[in-house]
Design a protein around this motif. Sequence first.
Motif, PDB file in Angstrom:
ATOM      1  N   ILE A 104      52.515  51.915  58.231  1.00 55.71           N
ATOM      2  CA  ILE A 104      53.441  51.733  57.104  1.00 55.71           C
ATOM      3  C   ILE A 104      54.177  50.409  57.254  1.00 55.71           C
ATOM      4  CG2 ILE A 104      55.521  52.645  55.984  1.00 55.71           C
ATOM      5  CD1 ILE A 104      54.480  55.452  56.505  1.00 55.71           C
ATOM      6  N   ALA A 105      54.506  50.040  58.495  1.00 56.32           N
ATOM      7  CA  ALA A 105      55.158  48.748  58.745  1.00 56.32           C
ATOM      8  C   ALA A 105      54.269  47.601  58.273  1.00 56.32           C
ATOM      9  CB  ALA A 105      55.474  48.599  60.235  1.00 56.32           C
ATOM     10  N   ASP A 106      52.973  47.678  58.584  1.00 58.28           N
ATOM     11  CA  ASP A 106      52.027  46.633  58.165  1.00 58.28           C
ATOM     12  C   ASP A 106      51.933  46.552  56.641  1.00 58.28           C
ATOM     13  OD1 ASP A 106      51.470  45.994  60.790  1.00 58.28           O
ATOM     14  OD2 ASP A 106      49.630  47.188  60.890  1.00 58.28           O
ATOM     15  N   LEU A 107      51.914  47.719  56.001  1.00 54.48           N
ATOM     16  CA  LEU A 107      51.862  47.756  54.537  1.00 54.48           C
ATOM     17  C   LEU A 107      53.105  47.098  53.947  1.00 54.48           C
ATOM     18  CD1 LEU A 107      50.694  48.668  51.830  1.00 54.48           C
ATOM     19  CD2 LEU A 107      51.681  50.929  52.233  1.00 54.48           C
ATOM     20  N   ALA A 108      54.275  47.411  54.494  1.00 57.60           N
ATOM     21  CA  ALA A 108      55.536  46.833  54.016  1.00 57.60           C
ATOM     22  C   ALA A 108      55.529  45.312  54.162  1.00 57.60           C
ATOM     23  CB  ALA A 108      56.718  47.434  54.789  1.00 57.60           C
ATOM     24  N   VAL A 109      55.049  44.822  55.300  1.00 54.88           N
ATOM     25  CA  VAL A 109      55.003  43.372  55.543  1.00 54.88           C
ATOM     26  C   VAL A 109      54.039  42.693  54.580  1.00 54.88           C
ATOM     27  CG1 VAL A 109      54.304  41.590  57.204  1.00 54.88           C
ATOM     28  CG2 VAL A 109      55.712  43.498  57.963  1.00 54.88           C
ATOM     29  N   GLU A 110      52.877  43.312  54.328  1.00 57.42           N
ATOM     30  CA  GLU A 110      51.905  42.724  53.406  1.00 57.42           C
ATOM     31  C   GLU A 110      52.470  42.612  51.991  1.00 57.42           C
ATOM     32  OE1 GLU A 110      49.037  41.204  53.914  1.00 57.42           O
ATOM     33  OE2 GLU A 110      49.286  41.524  56.059  1.00 57.42           O
ATOM     34  N   VAL A 111      53.236  43.610  51.579  1.00 57.84           N
ATOM     35  CA  VAL A 111      53.877  43.551  50.259  1.00 57.84           C
ATOM     36  C   VAL A 111      54.891  42.397  50.228  1.00 57.84           C
ATOM     37  CG1 VAL A 111      55.522  44.726  48.740  1.00 57.84           C
ATOM     38  CG2 VAL A 111      53.520  45.946  49.578  1.00 57.84           C
ATOM     39  N   LEU A 112      55.663  42.253  51.299  1.00 59.87           N
ATOM     40  CA  LEU A 112      56.655  41.175  51.355  1.00 59.87           C
ATOM     41  C   LEU A 112      55.997  39.795  51.382  1.00 59.87           C
ATOM     42  CD1 LEU A 112      59.315  42.644  53.829  1.00 59.87           C
ATOM     43  CD2 LEU A 112      59.477  42.458  51.341  1.00 59.87           C
ATOM     44  N   LYS A 113      54.770  39.725  51.838  1.00 60.31           N
ATOM     45  CA  LYS A 113      54.060  38.431  51.856  1.00 60.31           C
ATOM     46  C   LYS A 113      53.757  37.930  50.448  1.00 60.31           C
ATOM     47  CE  LYS A 113      51.889  38.705  56.432  1.00 60.31           C
ATOM     48  NZ  LYS A 113      50.608  38.873  57.185  1.00 60.31           N
ATOM     49  N   TRP A 114      53.858  38.820  49.452  1.00 60.69           N
ATOM     50  CA  TRP A 114      53.688  38.368  48.071  1.00 60.69           C
ATOM     51  C   TRP A 114      54.730  37.318  47.715  1.00 60.69           C
ATOM     52  CZ3 TRP A 114      53.306  43.840  45.309  1.00 60.69           C
ATOM     53  CH2 TRP A 114      52.162  44.492  45.767  1.00 60.69           C
ATOM     54  N   LYS A 115      55.813  37.283  48.466  1.00 60.95           N
ATOM     55  CA  LYS A 115      56.887  36.317  48.193  1.00 60.95           C
ATOM     56  C   LYS A 115      56.422  34.878  48.385  1.00 60.95           C
ATOM     57  CE  LYS A 115      60.707  39.487  49.099  1.00 60.95           C
ATOM     58  NZ  LYS A 115      62.076  39.620  49.572  1.00 60.95           N
ATOM     59  N   LYS A 116      55.294  34.688  49.102  1.00 54.02           N
ATOM     60  CA  LYS A 116      54.736  33.343  49.249  1.00 54.02           C
ATOM     61  C   LYS A 116      54.374  32.766  47.888  1.00 54.02           C
ATOM     62  CE  LYS A 116      52.735  34.085  53.869  1.00 54.02           C
ATOM     63  NZ  LYS A 116      51.463  34.195  54.639  1.00 54.02           N
ATOM     64  N   LEU A 117      53.991  33.656  46.949  1.00 52.74           N
ATOM     65  CA  LEU A 117      53.676  33.211  45.583  1.00 52.74           C
ATOM     66  C   LEU A 117      54.896  32.606  44.909  1.00 52.74           C
ATOM     67  CD1 LEU A 117      51.557  36.300  44.464  1.00 52.74           C
ATOM     68  CD2 LEU A 117      50.666  33.989  44.815  1.00 52.74           C
ATOM     69  N   LEU A 118      56.081  33.024  45.369  1.00 50.77           N
ATOM     70  CA  LEU A 118      57.343  32.516  44.812  1.00 50.77           C
ATOM     71  C   LEU A 118      57.892  31.382  45.673  1.00 50.77           C
ATOM     72  CD1 LEU A 118      59.044  35.980  44.073  1.00 50.77           C
ATOM     73  CD2 LEU A 118      57.503  34.659  42.603  1.00 50.77           C
ATOM     74  N   GLU A 119      57.064  30.928  46.616  1.00 48.80           N
ATOM     75  CA  GLU A 119      57.434  29.843  47.541  1.00 48.80           C
ATOM     76  C   GLU A 119      58.654  30.207  48.379  1.00 48.80           C
ATOM     77  OE1 GLU A 119      57.789  26.258  45.270  1.00 48.80           O
ATOM     78  OE2 GLU A 119      55.727  26.368  44.519  1.00 48.80           O
ATOM     79  N   LEU A 120      58.726  31.505  48.747  1.00 47.84           N
ATOM     80  CA  LEU A 120      59.806  31.968  49.615  1.00 47.84           C
ATOM     81  C   LEU A 120      59.263  32.122  51.034  1.00 47.84           C
ATOM     82  CD1 LEU A 120      61.328  34.725  47.293  1.00 47.84           C
ATOM     83  CD2 LEU A 120      62.296  32.478  47.756  1.00 47.84           C
ATOM     84  N   GLU A 121      60.180  32.098  51.985  1.00 50.33           N
ATOM     85  CA  GLU A 121      59.785  32.231  53.384  1.00 50.33           C
ATOM     86  C   GLU A 121      59.122  33.590  53.622  1.00 50.33           C
ATOM     87  OE1 GLU A 121      60.047  30.185  56.199  1.00 50.33           O
ATOM     88  OE2 GLU A 121      60.376  28.637  54.679  1.00 50.33           O
ATOM     89  N   PRO A 122      58.003  33.622  54.364  1.00 51.71           N
ATOM     90  CA  PRO A 122      57.365  34.915  54.663  1.00 51.71           C
ATOM     91  C   PRO A 122      58.250  35.748  55.578  1.00 51.71           C
ATOM     92  CG  PRO A 122      56.346  33.162  55.946  1.00 51.71           C
ATOM     93  CD  PRO A 122      57.285  32.498  54.982  1.00 51.71           C
ATOM     94  N   PRO A 123      58.113  37.074  55.540  1.00 46.97           N
ATOM     95  CA  PRO A 123      58.967  37.940  56.368  1.00 46.97           C
ATOM     96  C   PRO A 123      58.574  37.885  57.838  1.00 46.97           C
ATOM     97  CG  PRO A 123      57.265  39.232  55.312  1.00 46.97           C
ATOM     98  CD  PRO A 123      57.136  37.834  54.768  1.00 46.97           C
ATOM     99  N   PHE A 124      59.515  38.253  58.703  1.00 49.59           N
ATOM    100  CA  PHE A 124      59.142  38.399  60.108  1.00 49.59           C
ATOM    101  C   PHE A 124      58.410  39.727  60.272  1.00 49.59           C
ATOM    102  CE2 PHE A 124      63.568  39.803  59.619  1.00 49.59           C
ATOM    103  CZ  PHE A 124      63.516  41.101  60.108  1.00 49.59           C
ATOM    104  N   GLN A 125      57.704  39.857  61.369  1.00 48.04           N
ATOM    105  CA  GLN A 125      56.927  41.072  61.601  1.00 48.04           C
ATOM    106  C   GLN A 125      57.831  42.289  61.838  1.00 48.04           C
ATOM    107  OE1 GLN A 125      53.534  41.592  61.317  1.00 48.04           O
ATOM    108  NE2 GLN A 125      53.730  39.577  60.369  1.00 48.04           N
TER     109      GLN A 125
END
Length: 605
Positions: free
Chosen positions: A273-294
Amino acid sequence: MGMQQNDTIMEFTKEQQEIINSTGNIKINAVAGSGKTTTIIEYAKARPKASRILYLAFNKSVKLEATKKFADKSLHNVRVETAHSLAYKHIVFRNDYKVRAFGYKTYEIAELLGLQATGDKHAKYIVANHINKFITYFCNSDKTKVQDLNYLEIVSDPKARTFVSTFYDYIEMQTRLLLSKMDRGEIEITHDFYLKKFQLSNPKLNYDYILFDEGQDASAAMLDVFFNQNATKVIVGDTHQQIYGWRFAVNSLEKADFKTYQLSTSFRFSQAIADLAVEVLKWKKLLELEPPFQITGRGTKGKIKSKAVIARTNLGLLLKAIEYVTEKKRVKNIYFEGNINSYTYAEEGASLYDVLSLNNGKHRLINDKLIKQMKNIEELEEYIEKTEDVQLGMMVEIVKEYGNSIPSIINKIKKKHIDTDDKENAEMIFSTVHRCKGMEYDAVQIVDDFISEEKLEKLVSDNKKEDLDFDKLNEEINLLYVAITRAKSSLYIPETLMPAELQASGQIRIMGVGKEVEKQASTNRRSRVKEKTDKDGVVTNSFSVDEIRKKHRTAYKPWTRELDSELTEKYREGIAVKELSKHFGRTRGAILSRIKKLELKELYG
């Protein structure tokens, strides 16, 4: 040293130890389920016993829970307050103000101020609506005067901007007038007002330490009070759980220039579930935002006691609840987080019953002014197409599917609904993301009304940067992250919301721990998704309508000339609507709607 977390005795992590032993002003970025409250309690416990400590909780329920936890640790030197309870004691008591529980409605403001505005239809009510929003904007800001703000900055719809520009001076003047009426005690004050007055009074709080929880959702006004104190300050939150931008919350963790600490281990859920949450947060790269920490997931699977359905919107949730109680008739107890009645209303006040009354041609039973103006359901559908009002669109879908069964279905839901005290006995809990923030459940099913990676990519590629509200899009991603991270053991997520990386790599596990994450939609059959975007290009609600169509698979196929002719002939023969419904494989509501559209009653009696 050990701590209690999710009924399991665990050692403190290195991150937690560093926070407990820290000095000076600090900020803590804590992922969901990372034991931040436990860490803060241990932080308070490690301070000198004579220390005066203030803990600022997000809301009343968190306040009550935190008060008990501090008392259990015999930390009687800690005072627990919410921002509003603190402000209430400083402002309302001292000025003998009367507080209005739910704020002012548009028509009430128009009457209180005797508004006069010409030109547009209902212009004075439109002005009143903007005055209400302007007051909320000002009261949540850190500005000292209404004139210090440009209200147009938060108005994005072109037609609304034109209206506000035309009446700006009048709107601003009347906003100041209404605030002055509250200030003088001529009328009841709002909760926003006394919090603003508290900030403007430049209070000095007599504490050695101030611990500010859920800081990512703080308003600029409360943050200003916090920053201006002489105490050692600790602000804790999760930048990815900011979901109250519509209430003018600011990402205070970014604004706090303090030493940063992380709580990146979640004791709530597994690594899957942690990996799934991080992958969803990586969508923020599309908004040119900093990727999340692990995120490290150290939750262990236990017995499934609590099950929850989580949706982004009230109506998305209600649709799922209707499906649930109609298909699972043996279910005895369900529970809705928050007030169950609010789920049958759209944000602007229109109810399912209003749309149903319109569909039945019973205008006298309609309460909502907008719906009352519509001649029939077709006119409402035309309005929905022109305004892209998704919530009203969903109401029409529900009315067409369930028709006059709606009152009995809603009553059935209410009869099965149990009190808060008996919540643990619910066979299923229903909640929107906003209502379940801070909650956790053993098993979570996510409704398909959140933004997806595919929709986000399309929005970014199809629009110019200046035409998109990146803050709002960021919050849309946060909403899905918060929903995912409510799950402790099992997570059911629609395929449409699955991150592409996890689908492609096969890294996802069912039900969160040790198995593959269940995909609710088959890979060879994507759910049909009905979606609309708002004025900022944000998908405000996209909901798979397969759920309400599965019983009548032909119900929503277009009416052809041949079908219309066949319906006309059978209607002329006097065949009952119930039989017509069976013959055409459509709902009774759909048949009645088509009869009205073809004017068969007028033509053939």
